[in-house]
Write a protein that holds these residues in place. Structure first.
Motif, PDB file in Angstrom:
ATOM      1  N   LEU A   2       0.724  -4.747  -7.473  1.00 46.63           N
ATOM      2  CA  LEU A   2      -0.423  -3.991  -6.977  1.00 46.63           C
ATOM      3  C   LEU A   2      -1.193  -3.298  -8.019  1.00 46.63           C
ATOM      4  CD1 LEU A   2       0.387  -2.954  -3.174  1.00 46.63           C
ATOM      5  CD2 LEU A   2      -1.121  -4.844  -3.805  1.00 46.63           C
ATOM      6  N   ARG A   3      -0.149  -2.395  -8.611  1.00 45.55           N
ATOM      7  CA  ARG A   3      -0.879  -1.438  -9.608  1.00 45.55           C
ATOM      8  C   ARG A   3      -1.452  -2.421 -10.786  1.00 45.55           C
ATOM      9  NH1 ARG A   3       4.398   1.202  -9.130  1.00 45.55           N
ATOM     10  NH2 ARG A   3       4.337   2.802  -7.556  1.00 45.55           N
ATOM     11  N   HIS A   4      -0.896  -3.418 -11.399  1.00 52.28           N
ATOM     12  CA  HIS A   4      -1.323  -4.291 -12.189  1.00 52.28           C
ATOM     13  C   HIS A   4      -2.739  -4.874 -11.967  1.00 52.28           C
ATOM     14  CE1 HIS A   4       3.163  -4.740 -13.863  1.00 52.28           C
ATOM     15  NE2 HIS A   4       2.426  -3.430 -14.389  1.00 52.28           N
ATOM     16  N   ALA A   5      -2.544  -5.446 -10.718  1.00 52.21           N
ATOM     17  CA  ALA A   5      -4.177  -5.942 -10.077  1.00 52.21           C
ATOM     18  C   ALA A   5      -5.191  -5.375 -10.083  1.00 52.21           C
ATOM     19  CB  ALA A   5      -3.585  -6.677  -8.745  1.00 52.21           C
ATOM     20  N   HIS A   6      -4.769  -4.009  -9.521  1.00 49.84           N
ATOM     21  CA  HIS A   6      -5.774  -2.931  -9.591  1.00 49.84           C
ATOM     22  C   HIS A   6      -6.653  -2.858 -10.939  1.00 49.84           C
ATOM     23  CE1 HIS A   6      -8.192   0.231  -8.045  1.00 49.84           C
ATOM     24  NE2 HIS A   6      -7.504   1.392  -8.739  1.00 49.84           N
ATOM     25  N   VAL A   7      -5.414  -2.699 -11.826  1.00 51.34           N
ATOM     26  CA  VAL A   7      -6.290  -2.375 -13.464  1.00 51.34           C
ATOM     27  C   VAL A   7      -6.743  -3.550 -13.816  1.00 51.34           C
ATOM     28  CG1 VAL A   7      -5.076  -1.891 -15.617  1.00 51.34           C
ATOM     29  CG2 VAL A   7      -4.122  -0.910 -14.059  1.00 51.34           C
ATOM     30  N   ARG A   8      -6.459  -4.672 -13.309  1.00 53.05           N
ATOM     31  CA  ARG A   8      -7.206  -6.047 -13.767  1.00 53.05           C
ATOM     32  C   ARG A   8      -8.587  -6.107 -13.392  1.00 53.05           C
ATOM     33  NH1 ARG A   8      -2.615  -8.388 -12.327  1.00 53.05           N
ATOM     34  NH2 ARG A   8      -3.465  -9.281 -10.691  1.00 53.05           N
ATOM     35  N   GLY A   9      -8.871  -5.202 -11.971  1.00 51.70           N
ATOM     36  CA  GLY A   9     -10.071  -5.656 -11.453  1.00 51.70           C
ATOM     37  C   GLY A   9      -9.833  -6.174 -10.182  1.00 51.70           C
ATOM     38  N   THR A  10      -8.796  -6.562  -9.753  1.00 51.00           N
ATOM     39  CA  THR A  10      -8.592  -7.505  -8.687  1.00 51.00           C
ATOM     40  C   THR A  10      -8.898  -6.626  -7.303  1.00 51.00           C
ATOM     41  OG1 THR A  10      -6.834  -8.668  -9.779  1.00 51.00           O
ATOM     42  CG2 THR A  10      -7.115  -8.879  -7.276  1.00 51.00           C
ATOM     43  N   ARG A  11      -9.637  -7.483  -6.532  1.00 55.13           N
ATOM     44  CA  ARG A  11      -9.942  -6.893  -5.354  1.00 55.13           C
ATOM     45  C   ARG A  11      -8.569  -6.579  -4.443  1.00 55.13           C
ATOM     46  NH1 ARG A  11     -14.758  -9.781  -2.119  1.00 55.13           N
ATOM     47  NH2 ARG A  11     -13.238 -11.224  -1.938  1.00 55.13           N
ATOM     48  N   LEU A  12      -8.669  -5.487  -3.620  1.00 56.07           N
ATOM     49  CA  LEU A  12      -7.427  -5.338  -2.963  1.00 56.07           C
ATOM     50  C   LEU A  12      -7.736  -5.017  -1.595  1.00 56.07           C
ATOM     51  CD1 LEU A  12      -5.361  -2.701  -5.093  1.00 56.07           C
ATOM     52  CD2 LEU A  12      -5.176  -5.382  -5.246  1.00 56.07           C
ATOM     53  N   VAL A  13      -6.865  -5.826  -0.523  1.00 60.25           N
ATOM     54  CA  VAL A  13      -7.279  -5.653   0.744  1.00 60.25           C
ATOM     55  C   VAL A  13      -5.867  -5.440   1.605  1.00 60.25           C
ATOM     56  CG1 VAL A  13      -8.003  -7.246   2.702  1.00 60.25           C
ATOM     57  CG2 VAL A  13      -9.079  -7.284   0.714  1.00 60.25           C
ATOM     58  N   SER A  14      -6.179  -4.688   2.481  1.00 57.73           N
ATOM     59  CA  SER A  14      -4.794  -4.496   3.539  1.00 57.73           C
ATOM     60  C   SER A  14      -5.224  -4.538   4.816  1.00 57.73           C
ATOM     61  CB  SER A  14      -4.200  -3.093   3.309  1.00 57.73           C
ATOM     62  OG  SER A  14      -5.156  -1.886   3.805  1.00 57.73           O
ATOM     63  N   PHE A  15      -4.330  -5.147   5.541  1.00 58.29           N
ATOM     64  CA  PHE A  15      -4.606  -5.114   7.162  1.00 58.29           C
ATOM     65  C   PHE A  15      -3.506  -4.105   7.727  1.00 58.29           C
ATOM     66  CE2 PHE A  15      -5.439  -9.945   6.544  1.00 58.29           C
ATOM     67  CZ  PHE A  15      -6.894  -9.666   6.288  1.00 58.29           C
ATOM     68  N   CYS A  16      -4.236  -3.277   9.048  1.00 58.81           N
ATOM     69  CA  CYS A  16      -3.375  -2.639   9.354  1.00 58.81           C
ATOM     70  C   CYS A  16      -2.546  -1.602   8.768  1.00 58.81           C
ATOM     71  CB  CYS A  16      -2.615  -3.462  10.528  1.00 58.81           C
ATOM     72  SG  CYS A  16      -1.817  -2.121  11.953  1.00 58.81           S
ATOM     73  N   THR A  17      -1.136  -1.597   8.755  1.00 65.17           N
ATOM     74  CA  THR A  17      -0.335  -0.703   8.085  1.00 65.17           C
ATOM     75  C   THR A  17      -0.068  -1.159   6.799  1.00 65.17           C
ATOM     76  OG1 THR A  17       1.566  -1.755   9.163  1.00 65.17           O
ATOM     77  CG2 THR A  17       0.715   0.185  10.245  1.00 65.17           C
ATOM     78  N   GLY A  18      -0.692  -2.165   6.191  1.00 65.48           N
ATOM     79  CA  GLY A  18      -0.645  -2.388   4.768  1.00 65.48           C
ATOM     80  C   GLY A  18      -1.224  -1.621   4.140  1.00 65.48           C
ATOM     81  N   ALA A  19      -2.086  -0.685   4.779  1.00 63.09           N
ATOM     82  CA  ALA A  19      -2.575   0.647   3.764  1.00 63.09           C
ATOM     83  C   ALA A  19      -1.573   1.647   3.203  1.00 63.09           C
ATOM     84  CB  ALA A  19      -3.519   1.218   4.705  1.00 63.09           C
ATOM     85  N   PHE A  20      -0.431   1.529   3.981  1.00 67.80           N
ATOM     86  CA  PHE A  20       0.628   2.611   3.440  1.00 67.80           C
ATOM     87  C   PHE A  20       1.107   1.782   2.222  1.00 67.80           C
ATOM     88  CE2 PHE A  20       0.536   3.844   7.713  1.00 67.80           C
ATOM     89  CZ  PHE A  20       1.269   5.007   7.809  1.00 67.80           C
ATOM     90  N   THR A  21       1.342   0.526   1.974  1.00 69.07           N
ATOM     91  CA  THR A  21       1.654  -0.041   0.668  1.00 69.07           C
ATOM     92  C   THR A  21       0.833   0.006  -0.521  1.00 69.07           C
ATOM     93  OG1 THR A  21       2.745  -1.922   1.997  1.00 69.07           O
ATOM     94  CG2 THR A  21       2.410  -2.307  -0.159  1.00 69.07           C
ATOM     95  N   LEU A  22      -0.644   0.089  -0.101  1.00 64.82           N
ATOM     96  CA  LEU A  22      -1.461   0.421  -1.129  1.00 64.82           C
ATOM     97  C   LEU A  22      -1.447   1.881  -1.584  1.00 64.82           C
ATOM     98  CD1 LEU A  22      -4.647  -1.389   0.256  1.00 64.82           C
ATOM     99  CD2 LEU A  22      -3.122  -2.124  -1.683  1.00 64.82           C
ATOM    100  N   ALA A  23      -1.461   2.772  -0.546  1.00 69.85           N
ATOM    101  CA  ALA A  23      -1.127   4.213  -0.779  1.00 69.85           C
ATOM    102  C   ALA A  23       0.149   4.497  -1.592  1.00 69.85           C
ATOM    103  CB  ALA A  23      -1.295   4.951   0.571  1.00 69.85           C
TER     104      ALA A  23
END
Length: 323
Positions: A96-117
């Motif tokens: 996720l961190r590498h994707a974010h640095v690359r400019g990849t769009r990140l999406v979470s469903f429901c409690t997936g937000a915990f993983t992003l956080a």
């Protein structure tokens, strides 16, 4: 209507992933749709392990790509997980961190937000999650600007949704954002699901249900959608519903989490987008047919609601050449 897309969407499936949200992603982003020209996205699943046990042991997912496919994603999706107190795998967080640095769009469903956080990509960003876990989320991730009473949050390159069914709302929002209102409506018709529920609508928090007569807004909403080309007012809507304007306001807030005027404006803009996509070149005609009045008002409201002017929207989504 559509052409095969090269935009790659990848879903990371971890142990205990909820099959419902995974199914939402597959249904919206992964299916071949001959009625609109093929696949909307290049869709892939990936897992950190060769065999992944899904939520409550319903089944084991095998035969999908490994986590390296996440490195190829244009959009990376994290479904929900019930095991909130179990730290996520370091390799998933790194992906996720590498994707974010690359400019990849990140999406979470429901409690997936915990993983992003947990990956740190939501710090100082707007996000939402299921209302039931809002306080736990705030306690663990105080740097995140949590909005617990909405269906989904679009914060540009990071989008988060609330409880399970809100994954469909966010998925359709992404289709609308990527492919326009007409394609999103075609997908929603196949889903037999509401074409557009704004992200700012409230989550349906559990509360006692009073013994009252039917107060559904469905009839007045359907009537208004058939009369968008007329100068409807809140008073007109109230009269159609046979209630006072004050009562209508209360029902809109309780059932949709918005005001009658805001809902009406959103419907008008959605219709304007569809007309532009279908090739209407005259913005004064679009404004008149949607009840927005003037081309200047159309321009102002479309920019506010979609982030695009009518001309920019036409360049991005219309299949007809500009005249």
């Amino acid at each position: 209507m559509s052409q095969e897309s090269s935009h790659r969407i990848v879903v990371i499936v971890e142990e205990s992933t909820n099959p419902f949200e995974l199914g939402c992603a597959i249904e919206i982003f992964g299916l071949h749709r001959p009625e609109i020209g093929g696949h909307l996205y290049d869709f892939r699943l990936c897992t950190p392990e060769p065999a992944t046990l899904m939520r409550d042991g319903f089944f084991t997912l095998t035969g999908v790509a490994d986590l390296h496919v996440a490195d190829t994603a244009d959009t990376l999706i994290i479904p929900s997980r019930p095991t909130l107190d179990v730290p996520r795998r370091p390799d998933v967080l790194d992906a996720l961190r590498h994707a974010h640095v690359r400019g990849t769009r990140l999406v979470s469903f429901c409690t997936g937000a915990f993983t992003l956080a947990e990956a740190g990509v939501l710090d100082d960003r707007r996000a939402t999650t299921h209302w039931q876990w809002a306080e736990k989320f705030r306690a663990r991730f105080p740097a995140v600007q949590l909005e617990p009473d909405v269906l989904f949050v679009d914060d540009g390159d990071i989008l988060t949704s609330a409880g399970s069914a809100a994954a469909l709302d966010l998925g359709l929002h992404l289709v609308r954002r990527d492919h326009g209102a007409e394609i999103a409506n075609a997908v929603s018709r196949r889903l037999v699901f509401a074409a557009h529920r704004d992200g700012g609508q409230r989550q349906f928090v559990e509360r006692p249900v009073p013994d009252l007569p039917d107060e559904s807004l469905a009839p007045v909403l359907a009537w208004a959608q058939q009369h968008l080309d007329t100068a409807l007012t809140v008073a007109d809507l109230a009269a159609q519903a046979a209630v006072s304007p004050a009562t209508l306001h209360r029902r809109f807030q309780a059932q949709l989490g918005t005001t009658p005027l805001a809902w009406l404006t959103g419907e008008r803009v959605t219709l304007a987008c569809r007309l532009i996509e279908l090739g209407e070149q005259r913005f004064d005609v679009v404004a008149r047919r949607t009840g927005l009045g003037t081309a200047a008002n159309l321009r102002a409201l479309m920019r506010r609601e979609t982030g695009l002017t009518p001309s920019a929207y036409r360049r991005r989504f219309s299949s007809a050449p500009a005249g």
